[in-house]
Design a protein around this motif. Structure first.
Motif, PDB file in Angstrom:
ATOM      1  N   UNK A 103       3.449   5.679  -0.349  1.00 38.32           N
ATOM      2  CA  UNK A 103       3.424   4.446   0.509  1.00 38.32           C
ATOM      3  C   UNK A 103       4.595   3.609   0.134  1.00 38.32           C
ATOM      4  N   UNK A 104       4.648   3.201  -1.258  1.00 34.02           N
ATOM      5  CA  UNK A 104       5.573   2.459  -1.742  1.00 34.02           C
ATOM      6  C   UNK A 104       6.895   2.932  -1.546  1.00 34.02           C
ATOM      7  N   UNK A 105       7.210   4.163  -1.954  1.00 35.18           N
ATOM      8  CA  UNK A 105       8.407   4.828  -1.654  1.00 35.18           C
ATOM      9  C   UNK A 105       8.797   4.690  -0.210  1.00 35.18           C
ATOM     10  N   UNK A 106       7.890   4.846   0.672  1.00 34.10           N
ATOM     11  CA  UNK A 106       8.430   5.188   2.268  1.00 34.10           C
ATOM     12  C   UNK A 106       8.764   3.709   2.845  1.00 34.10           C
ATOM     13  N   UNK A 107       7.796   2.597   2.206  1.00 37.33           N
ATOM     14  CA  UNK A 107       8.124   1.304   2.589  1.00 37.33           C
ATOM     15  C   UNK A 107       9.219   0.943   2.052  1.00 37.33           C
ATOM     16  N   UNK A 108       9.563   1.273   0.818  1.00 37.56           N
ATOM     17  CA  UNK A 108      10.809   0.529   0.433  1.00 37.56           C
ATOM     18  C   UNK A 108      12.026   1.141   0.987  1.00 37.56           C
ATOM     19  N   UNK A 109      11.915   2.368   1.550  1.00 39.59           N
ATOM     20  CA  UNK A 109      12.854   2.961   2.148  1.00 39.59           C
ATOM     21  C   UNK A 109      13.123   2.754   3.671  1.00 39.59           C
ATOM     22  N   UNK A 110      11.937   2.557   4.346  1.00 40.72           N
ATOM     23  CA  UNK A 110      11.982   2.174   5.721  1.00 40.72           C
ATOM     24  C   UNK A 110      11.916   0.735   6.184  1.00 40.72           C
ATOM     25  N   UNK A 111      11.250   0.015   5.215  1.00 40.67           N
ATOM     26  CA  UNK A 111      11.292  -1.390   5.659  1.00 40.67           C
ATOM     27  C   UNK A 111      10.760  -1.767   6.760  1.00 40.67           C
ATOM     28  N   UNK A 112       9.563  -1.492   6.915  1.00 39.13           N
ATOM     29  CA  UNK A 112       8.799  -1.591   8.286  1.00 39.13           C
ATOM     30  C   UNK A 112       8.350  -3.146   8.180  1.00 39.13           C
ATOM     31  N   UNK A 113       7.822  -3.663   9.505  1.00 38.76           N
ATOM     32  CA  UNK A 113       7.502  -4.853   9.579  1.00 38.76           C
ATOM     33  C   UNK A 113       5.781  -4.968   9.054  1.00 38.76           C
ATOM     34  N   UNK A 114       5.104  -4.130   9.353  1.00 42.21           N
ATOM     35  CA  UNK A 114       3.784  -4.042   9.066  1.00 42.21           C
ATOM     36  C   UNK A 114       3.254  -2.751   8.347  1.00 42.21           C
ATOM     37  N   UNK A 115       2.468  -2.673   7.448  1.00 39.38           N
ATOM     38  CA  UNK A 115       2.019  -1.441   6.781  1.00 39.38           C
ATOM     39  C   UNK A 115       0.497  -1.512   7.036  1.00 39.38           C
ATOM     40  N   UNK A 116      -0.243  -0.374   7.388  1.00 40.25           N
ATOM     41  CA  UNK A 116      -1.771  -0.110   7.277  1.00 40.25           C
ATOM     42  C   UNK A 116      -2.025   0.739   5.999  1.00 40.25           C
ATOM     43  N   UNK A 117      -2.591  -0.041   5.322  1.00 41.76           N
ATOM     44  CA  UNK A 117      -3.064   0.579   3.909  1.00 41.76           C
ATOM     45  C   UNK A 117      -4.430   0.819   3.770  1.00 41.76           C
ATOM     46  N   UNK A 118      -4.861   2.395   3.483  1.00 43.13           N
ATOM     47  CA  UNK A 118      -6.053   2.350   2.920  1.00 43.13           C
ATOM     48  C   UNK A 118      -6.325   2.101   1.594  1.00 43.13           C
TER      49      UNK A 118
END
Length: 222
Positions: A40-55
């Protein structure tokens, strides 16, 4: 402009279901998925989304530490924690991690879509059931001495903070205090500014940790 979303959950079927719900909305786009916190950290840092749904409960790195890592970086996303209430302590840790929204995994699709839009717009969202558990989690904690910055709040701002801690919406606070919603928004903004808080979720944590609100307390204006 479309709101971009990353889904982080170790259950493939749940991710697929969330994607299906989200992508029925023309203003929402799922740009990535992750099966554990490290991914999740890797994907978010690469894609820079507005919102993350985090389990919360995921292998390798759990959602709480992933949330802290993402929020510590520049230009962090808004994070909604998905929870099944494993323990009260996990809930408390999730609040402290600084997420902007909290939802039960059994929440309705409509509630999920609303939550994404709310946090993407810079607000925070707490499921009412989450607020109930927050109250329970803090019930047995010893009451600390009130911090000095609480004295900077006006009596009305203090009332608003107490109501925020009870999970009340702006409309409910306005009705309880007999004022307009615009006035409530102004009070909320001043409370957050004076206390150095980012959003309503941090205000809930602050109200309980400071001892301003305790389980079973009454609230002025109700």
């Amino acid at each position: 402009m479309s709101i971009t979303v990353v889904i982080a959950d170790d259950q493939l079927m749940l991710r697929a279901g969330l994607r299906m719900v989200i992508e029925t909305e023309p203003d929402l786009t799922v740009v990535g998925e992750a099966g554990d916190g490290a991914e999740a950290v890797s994907v978010v840092r690469r894609l820079r989304p507005d919102v993350v749904l985090m389990d919360i409960a995921m292998p390798r790195q759990d959602g709480l530490s992933a949330t802290r890592a993402l929020l510590a970086a520049p230009h962090p996303p808004r994070i909604i924690v998905l929870t099944t209430f494993d323990t009260d302590e996990n809930l408390y840790r999730a609040l402290r991690a600084g997420a902007s929204g909290f939802l039960l995994k059994v929440s309705s699709p409509e509630h999920l879509i609303t939550a994404i839009r709310v946090v993407a717009g810079g607000e925070a969202l707490l499921d009412p059931a989450v607020t109930t558990r927050v109250i329970s989690a803090f019930a047995g904690r010893p009451g600390p001495a009130p911090p000095p910055e609480l004295g900077e709040l006006t009596p009305r701002e203090t009332d608003v903070l107490r109501l925020l801690a009870r999970g009340r919406s702006n409309a409910e606070i306005a009705a309880g205090l007999g004022v307009g919603e615009a006035t409530v928004k102004t009070h909320v903004a001043r409370v957050l500014m004076k206390l150095g808080l980012r959003d309503r979720v941090q205000a809930v944590v602050y109200a309980y940790e400071s001892g301003l609100v305790r389980a079973g307390d009454g609230v002025t204006g109700q």
